[in-house]
Design a protein around this motif. Structure first.
Motif, PDB file in Angstrom:
ATOM      1  N   LEU A 294       0.834  -0.819   0.368  1.00 57.33           N
ATOM      2  CA  LEU A 294      -0.270   0.156   0.401  1.00 57.33           C
ATOM      3  C   LEU A 294       1.169   1.278  -0.072  1.00 57.33           C
ATOM      4  O   LEU A 294       0.815   2.225  -1.162  1.00 57.33           O
ATOM      5  CB  LEU A 294      -0.673   0.373   0.927  1.00 57.33           C
ATOM      6  N   ALA A 295       2.006   1.004   1.152  1.00 57.63           N
ATOM      7  CA  ALA A 295       2.813   2.236   0.922  1.00 57.63           C
ATOM      8  C   ALA A 295       2.803   2.544  -0.543  1.00 57.63           C
ATOM      9  O   ALA A 295       3.265   3.885  -0.677  1.00 57.63           O
ATOM     10  CB  ALA A 295       3.673   2.394   1.724  1.00 57.63           C
ATOM     11  N   GLU A 296       4.345   2.241  -0.978  1.00 60.56           N
ATOM     12  CA  GLU A 296       5.003   2.023  -2.138  1.00 60.56           C
ATOM     13  C   GLU A 296       3.714   2.154  -4.129  1.00 60.56           C
ATOM     14  O   GLU A 296       4.181   3.192  -4.201  1.00 60.56           O
ATOM     15  CB  GLU A 296       5.206   0.250  -3.154  1.00 60.56           C
ATOM     16  N   GLY A 297       2.693   1.779  -3.599  1.00 67.24           N
ATOM     17  CA  GLY A 297       1.343   2.163  -4.190  1.00 67.24           C
ATOM     18  C   GLY A 297       1.330   3.552  -4.210  1.00 67.24           C
ATOM     19  O   GLY A 297       0.769   4.149  -5.224  1.00 67.24           O
ATOM     20  N   MET A 298       1.471   4.170  -3.269  1.00 70.56           N
ATOM     21  CA  MET A 298       0.614   5.688  -3.325  1.00 70.56           C
ATOM     22  C   MET A 298       1.551   6.515  -2.554  1.00 70.56           C
ATOM     23  O   MET A 298       1.767   8.044  -2.495  1.00 70.56           O
ATOM     24  CB  MET A 298      -0.118   4.934  -1.919  1.00 70.56           C
ATOM     25  N   GLY A 299       2.811   6.288  -3.212  1.00 70.68           N
ATOM     26  CA  GLY A 299       3.793   6.961  -2.283  1.00 70.68           C
ATOM     27  C   GLY A 299       4.295   7.190  -1.088  1.00 70.68           C
ATOM     28  O   GLY A 299       4.502   8.244  -0.597  1.00 70.68           O
ATOM     29  N   LEU A 300       3.967   6.710  -0.215  1.00 70.76           N
ATOM     30  CA  LEU A 300       4.167   7.453   1.308  1.00 70.76           C
ATOM     31  C   LEU A 300       5.063   6.003   1.796  1.00 70.76           C
ATOM     32  O   LEU A 300       5.770   4.726   1.503  1.00 70.76           O
ATOM     33  CB  LEU A 300       2.967   6.904   2.110  1.00 70.76           C
ATOM     34  N   SER A 301       5.563   6.932   2.589  1.00 68.30           N
ATOM     35  CA  SER A 301       7.058   6.421   3.442  1.00 68.30           C
ATOM     36  C   SER A 301       6.358   4.992   4.951  1.00 68.30           C
ATOM     37  O   SER A 301       5.263   5.386   4.722  1.00 68.30           O
ATOM     38  CB  SER A 301       7.577   7.141   4.696  1.00 68.30           C
ATOM     39  N   SER A 302       6.945   4.332   5.181  1.00 67.76           N
ATOM     40  CA  SER A 302       6.230   3.384   5.589  1.00 67.76           C
ATOM     41  C   SER A 302       5.054   3.637   6.786  1.00 67.76           C
ATOM     42  O   SER A 302       4.706   3.592   7.673  1.00 67.76           O
ATOM     43  CB  SER A 302       7.441   2.198   6.488  1.00 67.76           C
ATOM     44  N   GLY A 303       5.914   4.753   7.403  1.00 66.24           N
ATOM     45  CA  GLY A 303       5.479   5.342   9.447  1.00 66.24           C
ATOM     46  C   GLY A 303       3.887   6.460   8.460  1.00 66.24           C
ATOM     47  O   GLY A 303       3.554   6.413   9.097  1.00 66.24           O
ATOM     48  N   ALA A 304       4.097   7.282   7.370  1.00 63.93           N
ATOM     49  CA  ALA A 304       2.624   7.661   7.468  1.00 63.93           C
ATOM     50  C   ALA A 304       2.053   6.282   6.493  1.00 63.93           C
ATOM     51  O   ALA A 304       1.040   6.967   7.121  1.00 63.93           O
ATOM     52  CB  ALA A 304       3.193   8.193   5.831  1.00 63.93           C
ATOM     53  N   MET A 305       1.779   5.611   6.058  1.00 65.94           N
ATOM     54  CA  MET A 305       1.246   4.631   5.888  1.00 65.94           C
ATOM     55  C   MET A 305       0.063   3.933   7.126  1.00 65.94           C
ATOM     56  O   MET A 305      -0.616   4.030   7.645  1.00 65.94           O
ATOM     57  CB  MET A 305       1.850   3.554   5.184  1.00 65.94           C
ATOM     58  N   THR A 306       1.635   3.327   8.115  1.00 68.86           N
ATOM     59  CA  THR A 306       1.095   3.335   9.130  1.00 68.86           C
ATOM     60  C   THR A 306       0.567   4.619   9.584  1.00 68.86           C
ATOM     61  O   THR A 306      -0.592   4.517  10.736  1.00 68.86           O
ATOM     62  CB  THR A 306       2.479   3.115  10.527  1.00 68.86           C
ATOM     63  N   ASN A 307       0.206   6.165  10.382  1.00 68.61           N
ATOM     64  CA  ASN A 307      -0.431   6.545  10.755  1.00 68.61           C
ATOM     65  C   ASN A 307      -1.671   6.329   9.778  1.00 68.61           C
ATOM     66  O   ASN A 307      -2.987   6.840  10.488  1.00 68.61           O
ATOM     67  CB  ASN A 307       0.684   7.836  10.863  1.00 68.61           C
ATOM     68  N   ARG A 308      -1.811   6.771   8.833  1.00 70.91           N
ATOM     69  CA  ARG A 308      -3.092   6.358   7.751  1.00 70.91           C
ATOM     70  C   ARG A 308      -3.741   5.884   8.368  1.00 70.91           C
ATOM     71  O   ARG A 308      -4.942   5.394   8.612  1.00 70.91           O
ATOM     72  CB  ARG A 308      -2.878   6.686   6.466  1.00 70.91           C
ATOM     73  N   LEU A 309      -2.900   3.791   8.326  1.00 68.94           N
ATOM     74  CA  LEU A 309      -3.744   3.114   8.782  1.00 68.94           C
ATOM     75  C   LEU A 309      -4.462   3.212   9.768  1.00 68.94           C
ATOM     76  O   LEU A 309      -5.876   2.061  10.424  1.00 68.94           O
ATOM     77  CB  LEU A 309      -3.430   1.631   8.742  1.00 68.94           C
ATOM     78  N   ASP A 310      -3.848   3.390  10.837  1.00 67.48           N
ATOM     79  CA  ASP A 310      -4.365   3.674  12.270  1.00 67.48           C
ATOM     80  C   ASP A 310      -5.480   4.437  12.199  1.00 67.48           C
ATOM     81  O   ASP A 310      -6.620   4.571  13.226  1.00 67.48           O
ATOM     82  CB  ASP A 310      -3.126   4.556  13.175  1.00 67.48           C
ATOM     83  N   ARG A 311      -5.506   5.624  11.693  1.00 71.72           N
ATOM     84  CA  ARG A 311      -6.465   6.464  11.695  1.00 71.72           C
ATOM     85  C   ARG A 311      -8.118   5.452  11.100  1.00 71.72           C
ATOM     86  O   ARG A 311      -9.243   5.814  11.203  1.00 71.72           O
ATOM     87  CB  ARG A 311      -6.646   7.454  10.513  1.00 71.72           C
TER      88      ARG A 311
END
Length: 202
Positions: free
Chosen positions: A98-115
């Motif tokens: 997901l992070a790679e496909g959306m151009g996000l860092s792993s940290g940013a992806m984690t924060n987004r998934l947390d929400r």
């Protein structure tokens, strides 16, 4: 590009334009008439296409934002759910994919998934192929929210497009495809990178 230099008021009555088609002239036609006067070498039709495509993009973006707000969603949430839906059943991706496909860092992806997980829209599952990894999938509520918002927006876009006949839509679709392909690869790649950067900063 020329619309940025003047106040474009779409509510002002149109003035007849002898160069316009049978369609009633509008505020973009009036604006272009001014710029053709000031810049004699300006291609009125080319600039009209550019202005109209840019303005249509803003209109559709605003319509999408309004629709998402009606269903308590935002662009980031809708984008994650859409990425999962695009995979097809069982609608799962690893957090890394997901992070790679959306151009996000792993940290940013984690924060987004947390929400999203806190909102009950996605769930995390153990990845059977990676003991330290997790898979992400929409919950029933996530599927329903994405379906409602997407169906509503698709209906609104179809209503706008109904101003054209089916043949006109096919023709416009083909013409826009041809214009997109006319851009050099470096321009298209640059635009893609910029879009990824904007998504990462949301």
């Amino acid at each position: 590009m020329w619309g940025q230099y003047c106040r474009m008021d779409p509510t002002t009555p149109a003035v007849a334009d002898p160069d316009a088609s049978a369609e009633r002239a509008d505020f973009i036609d009036r604006m272009l008439a001014v710029w053709v006067r000031e810049i004699p070498g300006l291609d009125r039709l080319t600039e009209g296409i550019v202005e109209r495509v840019a303005l249509l993009s803003r209109y559709f973006d605003h319509s999408m934002e309004t629709t998402l707000a009606e269903f308590g969603l935002d662009r980031r949430t809708h984008r994650v759910l859409g990425r999962l839906r695009y995979q097809g059943p069982p609608y799962r991706l690893s957090a890394g994919q997901l992070a790679e496909g959306m151009g996000l860092s792993s940290g940013a992806m984690t924060n987004r998934l947390d929400r999203l997980e806190a909102a009950g829209l996605v769930r995390r599952l153990p990845d059977p192929d990676d003991r330290r990894g997790v898979l992400v999938e929409p919950t029933e509520a996530g599927h329903a929210a994405w379906d409602r918002a997407t169906d509503t927006q698709a209906g609104r876009e179809a209503l706008i497009a109904s101003a054209l006949t089916e043949d006109e839509k096919e023709q416009l679709h083909a013409l826009l495809r041809r214009l997109m392909r006319a851009f050099p690869d470096e321009v298209r790649e640059g635009a893609k990178r910029r879009k990824a950067q904007e998504h990462a900063q949301e």
